[in-house]
Scaffold this active site. Sequence first.
Site, PDB file in Angstrom:
ATOM      1  CG  ASP A  34      -2.002  -1.026   1.135  1.00 34.10           C
ATOM      2  OD1 ASP A  34      -2.044  -1.740   0.105  1.00 34.10           O
ATOM      3  OD2 ASP A  34      -2.800  -1.148   2.083  1.00 34.10           O
ATOM      4  CE1 TYR A  37      -2.419   2.251  -6.905  1.00 31.76           C
ATOM      5  CE2 TYR A  37      -3.178   3.455  -4.958  1.00 31.76           C
ATOM      6  CZ  TYR A  37      -3.324   3.110  -6.295  1.00 31.76           C
ATOM      7  OH  TYR A  37      -4.367   3.621  -7.016  1.00 31.76           O
ATOM      8  CB  SER A  83     -11.453   9.311   0.051  1.00 30.39           C
ATOM      9  OG  SER A  83     -11.401   9.935  -1.200  1.00 30.39           O
ATOM     10  CD  GLU A 115     -12.001  11.222  15.356  1.00 31.21           C
ATOM     11  OE1 GLU A 115     -12.755  10.432  15.906  1.00 31.21           O
ATOM     12  OE2 GLU A 115     -12.280  11.817  14.303  1.00 31.21           O
ATOM     13  CE  LYS A 117      -6.328   7.531   6.271  1.00 32.08           C
ATOM     14  NZ  LYS A 117      -6.342   6.109   5.928  1.00 32.08           N
ATOM     15  CG  ASP A 119      -5.306  -0.270   7.650  1.00 34.43           C
ATOM     16  OD1 ASP A 119      -6.006   0.076   6.672  1.00 34.43           O
ATOM     17  OD2 ASP A 119      -4.299  -0.972   7.555  1.00 34.43           O
ATOM     18  CE1 TYR A 231     -14.272   6.293  10.871  1.00 32.37           C
ATOM     19  CE2 TYR A 231     -14.665   8.441   9.867  1.00 32.37           C
ATOM     20  CZ  TYR A 231     -14.388   7.098   9.746  1.00 32.37           C
ATOM     21  OH  TYR A 231     -14.236   6.534   8.513  1.00 32.37           O
ATOM     22  CE  LYS A 319      -2.933   6.889   3.742  1.00 32.92           C
ATOM     23  NZ  LYS A 319      -2.970   5.715   2.874  1.00 32.92           N
ATOM     24  CB  CYS A 413      20.912 -28.703  15.841  1.00 35.69           C
ATOM     25  SG  CYS A 413      21.768 -27.252  16.494  1.00 35.69           S
ATOM     26  CB  CYS A 416      24.853 -29.712  18.703  1.00 31.15           C
ATOM     27  SG  CYS A 416      23.055 -29.833  18.789  1.00 31.15           S
ATOM     28  CB  CYS A 431      18.393 -27.690  18.858  1.00 30.40           C
ATOM     29  SG  CYS A 431      19.818 -28.584  19.529  1.00 30.40           S
ATOM     30  CB  CYS A 436      22.818 -27.230  21.509  1.00 36.12           C
ATOM     31  SG  CYS A 436      23.010 -26.267  20.002  1.00 36.12           S
TER      32      CYS A 436
HETATM   33 ZN    ZN Z   1      21.896 -27.811  18.642  1.00 37.48          ZN
END
Ligand code: ZN
Length: 759
Positions: A34, A37, A83, A115, A117, A119, A231, A319, A413, A416, A431, A436
């Site tokens: 977004d 864009y 908008s 306020e 905004k 989403d 709102y 924004k 892992c 080890c 692991c 280890c």
């Molecule tokens: Zn390990």
Amino acid sequence: MPEAAIITRAEQLRTEIQQHLYRYHVLGAPIITDGEYDALFRELVEIEETYPDLRTPDSPTQRTGSDLSEDLPKVPHPAPILSLSNAFSTEDLQQWETRNLKLLPANIQLDYVLEPKLDGLTIVITYSNGILTTAATRGNGEVGDDVTANIRTIPTVPLRIPATDNGKTAPKQLTVRGEVLFLKTDFERVNQEQAAKGLPAYVNARNTASGSLKQKDSRITASRPLTTYIYDIVAVDGAVPDKEWDILAFLRDMGFHLIPDAAYFNNLSQVMDALSSWEARRHNLPFEIDGVVLKINDVAIRQELGFAGKDPRGATAYKFPSEEATTKLLGVTVNIGRTGKVTPTAQLEPVFVSGVTVSNASLHNYDLIQQMDIRLGDTVIIKRSGEVIPYVVGPVEGARTGEEQPILPPEKCPHCDTALIKPAGAVDLFCPNPRCPERVFRSLEFFVSRGAMDIEGMGPQTIAILIEQKRIQDEADIFYLTAQHFEGLEGFAEKKILNLLDSIQAAKERPLAQLLTSLGIDGVGSTVSGVLADRFRTIDALLELAVQVKQAEAAFLQEAQPLIQTGTSLLEQTPEAQKAQLRLQNPLVELAPRYMDSQDVPKKLERLLKPIWEAAPPTAPTAQTLAAALAHLIDVAKPLMQIEGLGSVLVSSIIAWFADDYQRSLLHKMRQAGVNMQAAESIKAGNALEGLTFVITGTMSVPREQIEALIETHGGKVSGSVSKKTSYVVAGEAAGSKLEKAQSLGIKVISEADLRAMV
Ligand SMILES: [Zn+2]
């Protein structure tokens, strides 16, 4: 006339934006974020503003978006749902005000309401004589999808206004505008439920909210934890206040659920001073926001200002810088944490996001990689949000070339060579080897860190040297260090060694909760540690509990053995048998929490285990004996299971840790060295605030939980809303409606510093 290059760029932008819109709305497969864009769109708007001749009728700037669905009835809005223009910097805001002032009579002083905004998804709700009659989505701004039945299922939407009998009257006709969304925690819960059902996680909260609202069956909407914030007023037949700030109070009086964090500012420079604190607060708010909305407080002035193109001049959206970006996934490395947890880490083509260059990001776990179908070579969306480590949100499937390769989980892992395991109920690989070398390093590094035992002068480098030179092997060894252990090590002068030994000595006296945090038990952070220390008081109590639970679990498993064997032979046959088998094998995680407060457990077990029981040999236990073994397990595990907020996986992980021989010997070794293993007598710090009730609003210098803890440990109470019973309102920066309310009720308002002075 603009230069040829600008003409070309405008054309290029128009084409590019159209393609992205098509990908987003038609294909449902965007290939940019977004934020990216927005940047393209904004560049085009700027060119067109500077060179109006370049504005073509088919330019994407000349239309507003539509989210209309084909299969829902339509509702016309009583007034266009507009908008807002966007501002991306304080300079943009300054220009916005300067442009407005030029259109107004001289010497007008503008004040503002700010306020968050949200989403979410815009919703338009109409009340006739106080009764909810229709609810529609924004649609194309003129006409929206009818979602009345679905909106009625959302508990925060009043079906009648005023929602309470408060002496106010509703206007004859009132249309309000708001936003439908998931709170962050609710969205996480939705995804946990998805995971429990073996379904893929939802990636985007807004799209999921939109999908939930546009269901044809309102029972589906009702099952989703949606919420609504109102709102604005779209249209009204009746008197309403003429200031935005008073309109919010009016809406509150009607019983609408308002965004709790609105704020009033005398002038724009105050607004701009507050913006950075709003950006910081973003991550502490219960909902996602992508900026703040700024409105001129005086509604008449807003009307006088009119429109610039399709956007009203009297309000704008500021924004925040984008927290998401797209980049290429070049490789995946395997990270082993102190608990042995395996975290796949994405190696990325470096990309600039919210102020820093990011070249690696968390991929969470291999289950999620598979669910989201992330592949090597993919273009991925990454997010860097607040203090959180950057992470991969998902792949951009539309950008695939076919060259991408699957990402397979490692079997061993890398440090080890131990085979990795996936514990029951967990999504991560581990692991399992407590020795280890990577786990030892990570756990020691954590053990001495500031949030844990806080041993000053013992950084990761010192730890690494001491391990490498075999002077220490585990956490407990730290408490046995003497000056001799540092002999022959480079960079350790006498003074430095003495200081270090002093801080080690001091660490032996840390409170029990701090020791518990330091142990690095998976899922046991400072909050859980505090609760455990408070309830159990000593390490011994936890060690004892773990032994008893393990014994009860073993007894259950022995009782269930004939059934488990039968189940194993059935595994290929039905999913029900598989589910029953899984539960039988993990009674502490799978059965105990389900039947903790149940009646008729034998009957329920019988039903659950039916597919296995039917094929079981005569030696199989009866439902009664099995239920008795389970009841015993529940009984001993209860002190842990009853603690609110501890899920069964966490309970099981705590038990496993304290029952583990290696960890027990580690604790024993620490005790021998004189490390404190008991809680102090009382955690209460004082009673200076006894009998007082506090409401906190605005930004504090520390996280709000710390202020709450401060009040509570001194005997005070914290409440979420201001009422006549409130003793004090503690107000920080950008304090909102609560401050206003406190002032109107004549309640004392104090600062954080005042509060600290009181205790
Ligand atoms: Zn390990």
